[in-house]
Design a protein around this motif. Structure first.
Motif, PDB file in Angstrom:
ATOM      1  N   LEU A 111       0.731  -1.220   0.128  1.00 21.93           N
ATOM      2  CA  LEU A 111      -0.095   0.125   0.009  1.00 21.93           C
ATOM      3  C   LEU A 111       0.830   1.131  -0.008  1.00 21.93           C
ATOM      4  N   SER A 112       2.160   1.379   0.219  1.00 22.83           N
ATOM      5  CA  SER A 112       2.977   2.410   0.279  1.00 22.83           C
ATOM      6  C   SER A 112       4.100   2.407  -0.898  1.00 22.83           C
ATOM      7  N   TRP A 113       4.593   1.234  -1.346  1.00 23.20           N
ATOM      8  CA  TRP A 113       5.609   1.335  -2.309  1.00 23.20           C
ATOM      9  C   TRP A 113       5.013   0.994  -3.604  1.00 23.20           C
ATOM     10  N   PHE A 114       5.789   1.598  -4.557  1.00 26.85           N
ATOM     11  CA  PHE A 114       5.520   1.648  -5.915  1.00 26.85           C
ATOM     12  C   PHE A 114       6.683   1.273  -6.859  1.00 26.85           C
ATOM     13  N   HIS A 169       4.826   9.654  -1.889  1.00 25.23           N
ATOM     14  CA  HIS A 169       5.838  10.994  -2.013  1.00 25.23           C
ATOM     15  C   HIS A 169       5.623  11.703  -3.532  1.00 25.23           C
ATOM     16  N   LEU A 170       5.637  10.633  -4.673  1.00 25.05           N
ATOM     17  CA  LEU A 170       5.363  11.248  -5.934  1.00 25.05           C
ATOM     18  C   LEU A 170       4.029  12.243  -5.842  1.00 25.05           C
ATOM     19  N   VAL A 171       3.047  11.957  -5.151  1.00 28.53           N
ATOM     20  CA  VAL A 171       1.796  12.791  -5.413  1.00 28.53           C
ATOM     21  C   VAL A 171       1.637  13.402  -4.169  1.00 28.53           C
ATOM     22  N   SER A 172       2.741  13.756  -3.475  1.00 24.78           N
ATOM     23  CA  SER A 172       2.457  14.323  -2.205  1.00 24.78           C
ATOM     24  C   SER A 172       2.385  16.259  -2.214  1.00 24.78           C
ATOM     25  N   ARG A 173       2.545  16.476  -3.583  1.00 28.17           N
ATOM     26  CA  ARG A 173       2.325  18.034  -3.913  1.00 28.17           C
ATOM     27  C   ARG A 173       1.133  18.206  -4.636  1.00 28.17           C
ATOM     28  N   ASP A 230      -6.361   6.448  -0.511  1.00 27.83           N
ATOM     29  CA  ASP A 230      -5.919   5.090  -0.533  1.00 27.83           C
ATOM     30  C   ASP A 230      -5.380   4.775  -1.899  1.00 27.83           C
ATOM     31  N   LEU A 231      -4.741   3.820  -2.028  1.00 28.83           N
ATOM     32  CA  LEU A 231      -4.118   3.692  -3.202  1.00 28.83           C
ATOM     33  C   LEU A 231      -5.252   3.546  -4.458  1.00 28.83           C
ATOM     34  N   LYS A 232      -6.079   2.755  -4.457  1.00 24.56           N
ATOM     35  CA  LYS A 232      -7.282   2.689  -5.387  1.00 24.56           C
ATOM     36  C   LYS A 232      -7.831   4.229  -5.641  1.00 24.56           C
ATOM     37  N   ALA A 236      -7.107   6.040  -9.384  1.00 26.96           N
ATOM     38  CA  ALA A 236      -8.332   6.426 -10.094  1.00 26.96           C
ATOM     39  C   ALA A 236      -8.207   7.844 -10.720  1.00 26.96           C
ATOM     40  N   ARG A 237      -7.836   8.673  -9.692  1.00 27.12           N
ATOM     41  CA  ARG A 237      -7.541  10.103  -9.820  1.00 27.12           C
ATOM     42  C   ARG A 237      -6.584  10.521 -11.012  1.00 27.12           C
ATOM     43  N   LEU A 238      -5.541   9.668 -10.849  1.00 25.53           N
ATOM     44  CA  LEU A 238      -4.367   9.834 -11.856  1.00 25.53           C
ATOM     45  C   LEU A 238      -4.869   9.418 -13.034  1.00 25.53           C
ATOM     46  N   ASN A 239      -5.587   8.374 -13.223  1.00 22.51           N
ATOM     47  CA  ASN A 239      -6.188   7.933 -14.471  1.00 22.51           C
ATOM     48  C   ASN A 239      -7.277   8.798 -15.226  1.00 22.51           C
ATOM     49  N   MET A 240      -8.190   9.432 -14.266  1.00 25.98           N
ATOM     50  CA  MET A 240      -9.508  10.102 -14.947  1.00 25.98           C
ATOM     51  C   MET A 240      -9.353  11.605 -14.879  1.00 25.98           C
ATOM     52  N   TYR A 241      -8.500  12.198 -13.784  1.00 26.82           N
ATOM     53  CA  TYR A 241      -8.634  13.738 -13.871  1.00 26.82           C
ATOM     54  C   TYR A 241      -7.764  14.509 -14.782  1.00 26.82           C
ATOM     55  N   THR A 242      -7.914  15.709 -15.066  1.00 26.75           N
ATOM     56  CA  THR A 242      -7.059  16.575 -15.477  1.00 26.75           C
ATOM     57  C   THR A 242      -5.992  17.151 -14.614  1.00 26.75           C
ATOM     58  N   LYS A 243      -4.598  16.827 -15.149  1.00 24.17           N
ATOM     59  CA  LYS A 243      -3.688  16.914 -14.324  1.00 24.17           C
ATOM     60  C   LYS A 243      -2.853  18.292 -14.688  1.00 24.17           C
TER      61      LYS A 243
END
Length: 411
Positions: A111-114, A169-173, A230-232, A236-243
């Motif tokens: 749940l915390s490592w990628f 850490h990748l998405v912490s900002r 959470d991880l899911k 989901a947001r990285l996949n579907m949202y406008t970044k």
């Protein structure tokens, strides 16, 4: 039983208890290790496939890695003073665009490592459904060029090394606004305060960006960050949202941060950073400066920045964008620049379907009477540095200059 026998009995009982405890501890550690390995094997053999809600489940992602290109050293070989501090390429430098990773391989803690993730490099078109009128054509063309430039850069300096960092850490900002489905990576000194105000309006937390105070923006904790899900939820947001991300000329951003934090009273940066900087880099510092941390000179600040043994750690206000937002790992759909802030921001608001009356704020968040940090202002500060210090400072932000196609300063 005499006293001596009692003492020996107690001692033997204690030793026996200690041995039993050590045995049980070793057994529990062994069980935990085996359990972790089993869980890791199960996770490695699992494919993660996410798609928008309501869509039929597609086949699992392929397990093949993208074509490997040159390694990290090639990205910095042209700089003879490279400091080795920014390393977005020690991981797979592709993108988490509108698709999720092909395969998520989790190590010790799933749940915390990628780790061991290969990210698809596809560049997807912007959704321009909400854009009305033809006045945005030039801005749209510039935006497409920026995205293509960054994509080409990340492909060119890609590496087949595997990701060895925390996903959180990748998405912490990255800040989340669920109503309009946007993710904003915060880059301090590049319009971030006003962007947070806009996000608060978009999310319904405020009626107008003009009425939100600086403290509410930065300390109110009204906005949620992506790493709080959470991880899911993250996937989901990285996949579907406008970044989106807004960047700024690295040297301008650096000087702006210095002026904001060290040339005005500050109850945090002076005692935490200022005192440590003065103590290490100022010869014969007076007692008042050592006590308050006020009056840090730009040259001293640069000495701290370039020191591999800094007396105090880095800070997000002068950290490289490559380490704040990981633009070669997260495929940002929109790349705005501080130099064209107003037009870029208002075009982006159209793209995401923001209310027609919502415009990006024009006001300066703090120290409004100060001259804005321009190219000429930066030039005056750089005069305080030696030629070598100027070169090293440029090298420190080398990747940011390359990624976002900024012209290198005359050093």
């Amino acid at each position: 039983m005499n006293l001596r026998q009692v003492f020996v009995s107690v001692l033997l009982f204690g030793v026996a208890g200690l041995l039993l405890f050590m045995y049980l501890q070793a057994w529990m550690e062994e069980q935990h290790t085996e359990s972790g390995k089993k869980l890791q094997r199960q996770t490695i053999n699992q494919d993660f496939t996410l798609q928008p809600l309501g869509m039929p489940r597609k086949a699992s992602w392929r397990r093949s890695a993208p074509v490997g290109l040159s390694n990290h050293e090639m990205a910095v070989s042209s700089s003879r003073h490279w400091q080795g501090r920014a390393d977005p390429f020690g991981v797979v430098a592709a993108s988490t665009g509108s698709r999720l990773p092909e395969q998520q391989k989790m190590s010790e803690s799933p749940l915390s490592w990628f780790r061991g993730v290969y990210l698809p490099p596809a560049l997807h078109p912007l959704n321009k459904t909400f854009v009305k009128g033809g006045e945005w054509q030039d801005i749209d063309s510039t935006q497409e060029k920026r995205r293509a430039f960054l994509q080409d850069f990340c492909r060119k300096y890609n590496s087949r090394k595997k990701l060895q960092t925390h996903l959180v850490h990748l998405v912490s900002r990255i800040y989340v606004e669920d109503r309009h489905k946007v993710l904003y990576c915060e880059v301090p000194k590049a319009g971030c305060s006003n962007w947070k105000r806009v996000l608060m309006v978009l999310s319904g937390l405020a009626a107008s960006a003009n009425n939100i105070s600086h403290d509410d923006v930065h300390y109110g904790k009204h906005l949620r960050k992506l790493d709080s899900y959470d991880l899911k939820g993250i996937y989901a947001r990285l996949n579907m949202y406008t970044k989106f991300v807004f960047v700024r000329d690295p040297m301008e951003r650096l000087v702006s941060a210095f002026r904001d934090k060290f040339e005005h009273p500050n109850s945090y940066y002076h005692p935490v950073f200022g005192k440590a900087i003065i103590k290490k880099y100022r010869h014969n510092a007076d007692e008042e400066a050592l006590k308050t941390g006020s009056g840090v000179k730009f040259k001293e600040f640069i000495q701290y920045l370039l020191d591999s043994h800094r007396p105090v750690g880095m800070d997000i206000h002068w950290e490289q964008v490559s380490k704040l937002c990981y633009p070669c790992l997260i495929n940002y759909d929109f790349i705005g620049k501080f130099e064209t802030l107003e037009e870029d921001a208002n075009y982006f608001l159209q793209l995401v379907g923001a209310p027609a009356n919502l415009k990006f704020p024009k006001f300066k968040d703090r120290h409004s009477s100060d001259e804005r940090t321009s190219t000429e202002v930066v030039r005056q500060y750089l005069k305080e540095l030696s030629k070598e210090e100027r070169q090293l400072t440029y090298d420190f932000y080398y990747l940011d200059y390359l990624m976002f196609n900024y012209t290198s300063p005359l050093v």
